[in-house]
Write a protein that holds these residues in place. Structure first.
Motif, PDB file in Angstrom:
ATOM      1  N   SER A   1       0.813  -1.216   0.000  1.00 15.48           N
ATOM      2  CA  SER A   1       0.000   0.000   0.000  1.00 15.48           C
ATOM      3  C   SER A   1       0.847   1.266   0.000  1.00 15.48           C
ATOM      4  N   ASN A   2       2.141   1.138   0.162  1.00  9.64           N
ATOM      5  CA  ASN A   2       3.025   2.308   0.205  1.00  9.64           C
ATOM      6  C   ASN A   2       3.565   2.676  -1.165  1.00  9.64           C
ATOM      7  N   MET A   3       2.892   2.248  -2.214  1.00  8.05           N
ATOM      8  CA  MET A   3       3.357   2.563  -3.563  1.00  8.05           C
ATOM      9  C   MET A   3       3.163   4.055  -3.830  1.00  8.05           C
ATOM     10  N   LYS A   4       4.158   4.659  -4.419  1.00  5.42           N
ATOM     11  CA  LYS A   4       4.093   6.093  -4.726  1.00  5.42           C
ATOM     12  C   LYS A   4       3.537   6.297  -6.132  1.00  5.42           C
ATOM     13  N   ILE A   5       2.637   7.272  -6.266  1.00  5.02           N
ATOM     14  CA  ILE A   5       2.082   7.618  -7.563  1.00  5.02           C
ATOM     15  C   ILE A   5       2.950   8.729  -8.150  1.00  5.02           C
ATOM     16  N   PRO A   6       3.394   8.572  -9.394  1.00  4.91           N
ATOM     17  CA  PRO A   6       4.219   9.616 -10.010  1.00  4.91           C
ATOM     18  C   PRO A   6       3.467  10.949 -10.069  1.00  4.91           C
TER      19      PRO A   6
END
Length: 57
Positions: free
Chosen positions: A27-32
């Protein structure tokens, strides 16, 4: 309870905990930034469209 029963319970509990930890880590994925800007722009367009439809009533 026989030992195999406890083994199944521990295995099931471990699978649930492991799945929750995996979900938390993913869930800690970063959105560009360029995608965030596109999302904000689309949201603003939708809100404007909703406000226009609301005014038409």
């Amino acid at each position: 309870m026989p030992a195999i029963g406890w083994l199944f319970i521990l295995l099931a509990f471990g699978m649930v905990i492991g799945s929750l930890l995996l979900l938390r880590d993913s869930s800690n994925m970063k959105i560009p930034e360029h995608k965030l800007e596109k999302i904000r722009k689309r949201k603003a367009e939708l809100e404007e469209k909703e406000n226009q439809e609301k005014d038409d009533w």
